[in-house]
Enzyme design. Structure first.
Site, PDB file in Angstrom:
ATOM      1  N   LYS A 499      84.910 -24.492  19.490  1.00  0.00           N
ATOM      2  CA  LYS A 499      84.612 -25.882  19.832  1.00  0.00           C
ATOM      3  C   LYS A 499      83.119 -26.024  20.125  1.00  0.00           C
ATOM      4  CE  LYS A 499      86.055 -25.096  24.626  1.00  0.00           C
ATOM      5  NZ  LYS A 499      86.934 -25.557  25.713  1.00  0.00           N
ATOM      6  N   ARG A 597      93.062 -30.050  35.981  1.00  0.00           N
ATOM      7  CA  ARG A 597      92.293 -30.765  34.969  1.00  0.00           C
ATOM      8  C   ARG A 597      93.250 -31.522  34.060  1.00  0.00           C
ATOM      9  NH1 ARG A 597      88.166 -27.196  31.492  1.00  0.00           N
ATOM     10  NH2 ARG A 597      90.128 -26.348  30.714  1.00  0.00           N
ATOM     11  N   TYR A 724      52.695 -35.069  30.480  1.00  0.00           N
ATOM     12  CA  TYR A 724      52.971 -36.330  31.165  1.00  0.00           C
ATOM     13  C   TYR A 724      52.906 -36.171  32.689  1.00  0.00           C
ATOM     14  CZ  TYR A 724      54.737 -38.555  26.866  1.00  0.00           C
ATOM     15  OH  TYR A 724      54.860 -39.095  25.617  1.00  0.00           O
ATOM     16  N   MET A 773      59.998 -34.728  24.664  1.00  0.00           N
ATOM     17  CA  MET A 773      61.171 -34.874  23.817  1.00  0.00           C
ATOM     18  C   MET A 773      61.160 -33.898  22.642  1.00  0.00           C
ATOM     19  SD  MET A 773      62.580 -38.211  21.704  1.00  0.00           S
ATOM     20  CE  MET A 773      62.989 -39.136  23.176  1.00  0.00           C
TER      21      MET A 773
END
Length: 829
Positions: A499, A597, A724, A773
């Protein structure tokens, strides 16, 4: 029902090699559909394109021990614990076994044939009868020389009535199907052009189909078809004739009126039918308006009344008839288009049905009706006459735009009398055309033979290019697989978790490798992941751990086996399976023993669960499983023992209710190593397959390495900032490298500002500044490097566990977070 191998050998007249005692509940002809190997008998069928004998060793490695064959090799003889039943013709043996199985049942059996409508009639009749009796029916369109015996095999002790389709494509096929089905009631739906090329006349084809009814006690048919009426009159049929007609009042079932019932907004949505049956008037309403639906409902009405339904029950249930998901699929398309997909077949009759469906849809207003049609093959009609008839049909149904695909249509373009028409030799040419690009605000019927691959009309592939790569070592995957197999008891099955795109490594290539090494099951999270595997050619059993309500049809279409964890999901899945005409679909029952769950309570829910499963035939429990909460931590051993006790109580109760063996599994990667006594029938291998030992956090064999390159080197003065928000201020003159990886690629922002590092030429390079990013910066001041050099984010020299530890998370999160835009590169050592 279950037969011993000895019984089957006698029934089919086989010579047996092997002495292992086995009970058989399931028959298999397609290796891709294996679900219950221990109780499966594989028939090695031969065809022009394939030979089932090729798959014997593969199936043996997947647990099958019983085979019907025409011959065996020395390699086959060396297989241990195997029974080979040797016959002259494996298909004939399959058919004979089904015939002998059918002999065991003295119940009404309905045999259905005709050119169109067989599956709809079967499914609607099932819906009408099902509330009153246990009905066994053909799955979907299992109506061939192979499909019919597989369908009849499904009769069991609970069957009160059987519904089976029989389809033929050439002379002398129906007699064998009639011997297998042995119908007591026959239904002839309609006569059309399908497979006409193999018959001299429509009357000859009709006579061949009537072979199904030679020993029937009753026959249901429309006497409004002259050929059918004439063939029946000339036959020596001695049973009861149950005719229906819209013209002849003397028919057994006379339709006296058909009225369209407007719904809110004046949109046609239902049809009210009044009839006279055996001299008494009745009526019912169906939620459909097409001519085909009306005729199919009448056929079903006659059969249902003959089988004992009252007129009141018929009227009540007719209004509840659900559509049969078989051919026509409606999907929303791009640019304001609605797509009607009907690529099941391409004869004139089915084209007319599809055009009628499009014509009657209320959503066409303000939008063009467009038909995309492939060549019609094997019609038995001269080409020019065929396409004249096609033109007449599409004009009469209001088609405003026509796109023909195929050399025959292209050659006969002048016969299509639609002003807005275009023609292409193949599907790819159309997709590359301006006509394809300009489709907008249209209701589009996509109708074609399967070989034209019309599915690709809506598929677009985008090539992804990126300098950052994830290198995946497939040899390491195999090494990890074998590391765990060595710790497992002999005969224990293994399901491998792929998965989340194979824990970020790429599910398709991982699956191919695992399939080559004969794992018993693959497991994915959602159906779409399984579809991708099937489209890539993966034939292994696939389990879907988190099935979505909207994906049931996808799972059925692609042979995916869902986990079931709640009554809501179970009921919705059963409902979807019934709608698709499916019986015996394998499911995996999840028990909640402490994870809190998902899952059924192994004690409180079990009586209700067993009762539910026993009183339906759409779904069959293939396995029952649970999850250890803390098998990776010795401190949770007492709790693990408590979980195991709860699990075994629930699993024992479930198994006691069924005669077939239900696989048990509770161990994950950590459990395989820590609890060898609890490995049971099967274990689930997840993170361990990808090289991480969940008990020690050590690397077993590294599988995935995330790498990138230096884009640019820049000298930056002390006191200047990087990135940044000026979060990193340099305290010395430094050499800063920019590398093309960022948080959009899966690099966690929390590693920035010297909280984490990568390796450049084997040396640590800290991340400086905020991670952006698409790019981030690293400090390479003391490292000998140049632009273009390789950078290891994690891999053989920098374990992924180092990153996960710095992030205070688990390696799963790091691995699965790698973006799909990062190119995967696979290799073997």
């Amino acid at each position: 029902m279950t037969y011993s191998v000895s019984q089957i050998a006698t029934l089919i007249g086989a010579r047996r090699i092997g002495t292992s005692e086995s009970n058989i509940s399931f028959l298999l002809t397609d290796s891709r559909s294996l679900s219950f190997p221990e109780e499966t008998l594989f028939f090695a069928l031969r065809s022009k394109r394939n030979d089932g004998h090729r798959y014997i060793e593969e199936l043996y490695n997947r647990g099958v021990r019983n085979f019907v064959v025409e011959s065996i090799t020395e390699a086959h003889q060396a297989l241990e614990g195997v029974n080979f039943l040797i016959v002259k013709d494996t298909l004939a043996a399959l058919q004979r076994l089904a015939e002998r199985h059918r002999d065991e049942f003295d119940i009404p059996v309905v045999g259905i044939t005709g050119s169109n409508g067989k599956t709809v009639v079967k499914e609607w009749l099932y819906q009408l009868l099902m509330p009153s009796m246990h009905v066994t029916r053909s799955p979907r369109s299992y109506n061939s020389q192979i499909g019919v015996p597989l369908s009849v095999w499904m009769l069991n002790e609970d069957s009160a009535v059987g519904l089976f389709e029989a389809g033929i494509s050439q002379p002398d096929e129906m007699r064998r199907l009639a011997d297998i089905i042995q119908p007591t009631i026959g239904i002839f739906t309609c006569l059309g052009q399908a497979h006409q090329e193999n018959f001299h006349s429509m009357e000859e084809k009709c006579r061949e189909k009537f072979e199904l009814f030679r020993d029937c006690e009753a026959l249901i048919y429309s006497e409004d078809n002259d050929i059918v009426f004439r063939v029946l009159r000339k036959s020596d049929f001695k049973g009861k004739k149950l005719s229906w007609s819209m013209n002849d009042r003397s028919a057994t079932f006379y339709v006296s009126s058909v009225e369209t019932v407007p719904a809110d907004g004046n949109a046609e949505s239902a049809t009210h039918i009044t009839y006279i049956y055996e001299g008494k008037e009745g009526s019912y309403t169906i939620p459909y308006i097409s001519e085909a639906a009306i005729e199919n409902s009448v056929t079903c009405a006659v059969a249902a009344l003959h089988l004992g339904l009252s007129r009141e029950e018929l009227a009540e249930r007719m209004m509840l008839l659900e559509p049969v998901a078989m051919r026509l699929e409606v999907k929303e398309g791009r640019n304001g288009c609605t797509l009607i997909n009907d690529s099941y077949n391409s004869d004139l009759a089915s084209l007319d049905i599809a055009l009628d469906f499009m014509h009657r849809r209320p959503d066409h207003k303000g939008r063009k009706r467009t038909l995309i049609l492939s060549d019609i093959e094997q019609s038995g009609i001269a080409e020019k006459e065929l396409y004249r008839q096609v033109s007449d049909l599409i004009v009469s149904r209001g088609v405003e735009k026509f796109i023909g695909i195929g050399e025959s249509l292209k050659a006969n373009a002048n016969l299509i009398k639609v002003d807005n028409s275009s023609f292409y030799g193949d599907t790819a040419s159309f997709i590359d055309s301006n006509d394809f690009a300009m489709l907008h605000d249209e209701v589009i019927l996509i109708k074609g033979a399967r070989r034209f691959s019309f599915d690709s009309i809506t598929e677009q592939l985008v090539e992804k290019v990126h300098e950052t790569t994830l290198e995946v070592n497939l040899s390491a995957v195999v090494a990890n697989l074998n590391w765990y197999r060595q710790q497992m008891k002999a005969g224990t099955k293994l399901v491998c978790m792929i998965k989340a795109d194979g824990y970020g490594a790429g599910a398709v290539e991982i699956a191919k490798t695992l399939q080559d090494h004969r794992v018993d099951y693959l497991a994915v999270a959602v159906a779409d992941e399984g579809v991708a595997l099937r489209k890539a050619g993966i034939t292994a059993n696939i389990m879907v751990m988190n099935p979505e309500m909207t994906a049931f049809k996808t799972m059925f279409d692609y042979d995916l086996e869902p986990e079931v964890y709640s009554f809501r999901l179970l009921d919705a899945l059963r409902h979807a399976a019934r709608k698709e005409g499916i019986t015996g679909w394998p499911i995996h029952i999840k028990l909640d023993t402490g994870m809190r769950r998902l899952g059924f309570d192994p004690i409180d829910d079990m009586p209700r669960l067993i009762d539910y499963l026993k009183n339906q035939n759409a779904l069959t429990p293939r396995s029952v499983f649970s999850h250890f909460v803390g098998s990776d931590d010795d401190g949770f051993d007492d709790y693990s023992a408590h979980q195991y006790e709860l699990y075994t109580k629930g699993a024992d109760a479930l198994q006691s209710a069924f005669s077939h063996h239900i696989i048990r599994h509770i161990c994950n990667s950590a459990g395989i190593e820590h609890f060898p006594q609890r490995q049971m029938d099967m274990c689930r291998l997840g993170i361990g397959l990808y090289g991480i030992n969940p008990r020690t956090n050590d690397i077993i064999n590294n599988v995935s390495s995330l790498k990138t390159t230096i884009l640019q080197l820049r000298h930056v003065k002390a006191g200047e900032s990087i990135g940044y928000s000026r979060r990193t201020i340099l305290d010395r003159d430094s050499l800063i490298a920019a590398i093309p990886i960022g948080y959009a690629d899966g690099l966690n922002r929390h590693l920035g500002n010297r909280k984490g590092y990568c390796l450049v030429n084997g040396e640590k390079a800290e991340y400086v500044g905020n991670i952006c990013m698409d790019v981030c910066m690293i400090d390479v001041t003391d490292i000998s490097c140049k632009e273009g050099d390789s950078v290891e984010i994690f891999g053989n020299k920098l374990p992924v566990t180092v990153l996960s530890d710095k992030l205070d998370t688990i390696p799963y999160e790091v691995l699965t977070g790698i973006s799909n835009r990062v190119k995967r590169v696979y290799f073997e050592e």
